[in-house]
Design a protein around this motif. Sequence first.
Motif, PDB file in Angstrom:
ATOM      1  N   GLY A   1       0.811  -1.205   0.000  1.00 33.01           N
ATOM      2  CA  GLY A   1       0.000   0.000   0.000  1.00 33.01           C
ATOM      3  C   GLY A   1       0.844   1.254   0.000  1.00 33.01           C
ATOM      4  N   GLU A   2       0.284   2.343  -0.506  1.00 36.54           N
ATOM      5  CA  GLU A   2       0.986   3.620  -0.608  1.00 36.54           C
ATOM      6  C   GLU A   2       1.231   4.224   0.768  1.00 36.54           C
ATOM      7  OE1 GLU A   2       0.137   8.133  -2.354  1.00 36.54           O
ATOM      8  OE2 GLU A   2      -1.493   6.708  -1.970  1.00 36.54           O
TER       9      GLU A   2
ATOM     10  N   TYR B   1       0.102   7.182   6.986  1.00 35.71           N
ATOM     11  CA  TYR B   1      -0.618   6.002   6.512  1.00 35.71           C
ATOM     12  C   TYR B   1       0.279   5.097   5.668  1.00 35.71           C
ATOM     13  CZ  TYR B   1      -5.231   7.904   7.759  1.00 35.71           C
ATOM     14  OH  TYR B   1      -6.334   8.377   8.438  1.00 35.71           O
ATOM     15  N   GLU B   2       0.035   3.801   5.789  1.00 38.57           N
ATOM     16  CA  GLU B   2       0.526   2.806   4.832  1.00 38.57           C
ATOM     17  C   GLU B   2      -0.717   2.166   4.225  1.00 38.57           C
ATOM     18  OE1 GLU B   2       4.864   1.359   6.570  1.00 38.57           O
ATOM     19  OE2 GLU B   2       3.127   0.032   6.719  1.00 38.57           O
ATOM     20  N   GLY B   3      -0.992   2.582   2.996  1.00 35.51           N
ATOM     21  CA  GLY B   3      -2.255   2.153   2.397  1.00 35.51           C
ATOM     22  C   GLY B   3      -3.396   2.763   3.193  1.00 35.51           C
ATOM     23  N   GLY B   4      -4.340   1.929   3.630  1.00 40.82           N
ATOM     24  CA  GLY B   4      -5.448   2.418   4.437  1.00 40.82           C
ATOM     25  C   GLY B   4      -5.230   2.258   5.916  1.00 40.82           C
ATOM     26  N   SER B   5      -4.046   1.806   6.327  1.00 38.08           N
ATOM     27  CA  SER B   5      -3.763   1.557   7.739  1.00 38.08           C
ATOM     28  C   SER B   5      -2.961   2.711   8.350  1.00 38.08           C
ATOM     29  CB  SER B   5      -2.964   0.258   7.910  1.00 38.08           C
ATOM     30  OG  SER B   5      -3.693  -0.843   7.379  1.00 38.08           O
TER      31      SER B   5
END
Length: 337
Positions: A211-212, A227-231
């Motif tokens: 994730g981005e 954030y890492e992705g949605g986390s």
Amino acid sequence: MRQGTDSRAILAGEARGTITMTGLAARLRKLVLVACAVIAVVVGLCVAPSTAVAGQAGTINTDGVTLMADIDDTTPIATMYAGERVDIFWGPEAGLYEIRYYGTVGWVWADYLVPDGGGGDAVGGGSPAPVTGAGGWAIVDADSLNVRADASTAAAIWDSFDLGTSVQVIGDAVNGFSPISYYGSTAWVASDYLSWNGAVSAPAQPAAVAGERWIDVNRSSGLVTLYEGGSVYASYWGSLGYDQTDGNFNSTASGSYEVFRVYQGLEYTPYANAYITDWVGFDPERSNGFHSWTRDATGNVLPNGAGLTAGCVALEPSQARALSNFAYVGMRVEVHN
């Protein structure tokens, strides 16, 4: 006849006076020429003081140097000693620099101050000169690189830099060590473990993760979320711009941005007239970015260092370091209400 005689005498006197004045003028011209020649020789022999630039620091080179109240007021307001660091605001003017010494602003004779990059026997040694890499920037090319007090493997270790850390080199290598700017002072790192690249100004982008990676800033609450992705990776409370009008120059303006520079070292910001670390720039139009609370020239946090900013997002120093470790050039930053 007496009158005629007197007239001739007066005329003769005037002629003698003219000759006398002409001789005096000639002598004066000679004195001026000699003086000019002496000045030219002195200027040729002397080295002019380095011109200060915004945010520059320097080192006092002699014990017992007087800090004076003003450029035309020699009242002593402090005494400085060799090796002490100061912030330079202006100069040289009339042979003096305007400086800040542990919070006290005054003037010092240029002979007793060595501006960073200006030559002289500054603490830490090394002769400042152009170095490889654009603007003197390099990247640490080792898993962990020791930051030392002097150019020797026997010197005290002050810190260590991780792989990819961007450093500012401020002079030529000595004994295989390069001098770097370190919290307003000079430190040394092994030159063999520096990677030079003309365009480098930040650590390279980290390896891809699931994730981005991106950063979210809530203008209303001051919450900064990584954030890492949605986390959620981490969250911090930041001090934002004092101007709450969205879009103004001194506001933390809403918008979608990309990180354009990451630099973890101590550097000066004219907007706060102070120093910061862990700069992560994201809004080039307003010169906004994330950074630590404001500091003095030696890296100590100022009493009001956590206050509102001119548009940047200021974080507690350990949180600012965590964010600068997380960020990379090109990372997305979202600012919203």
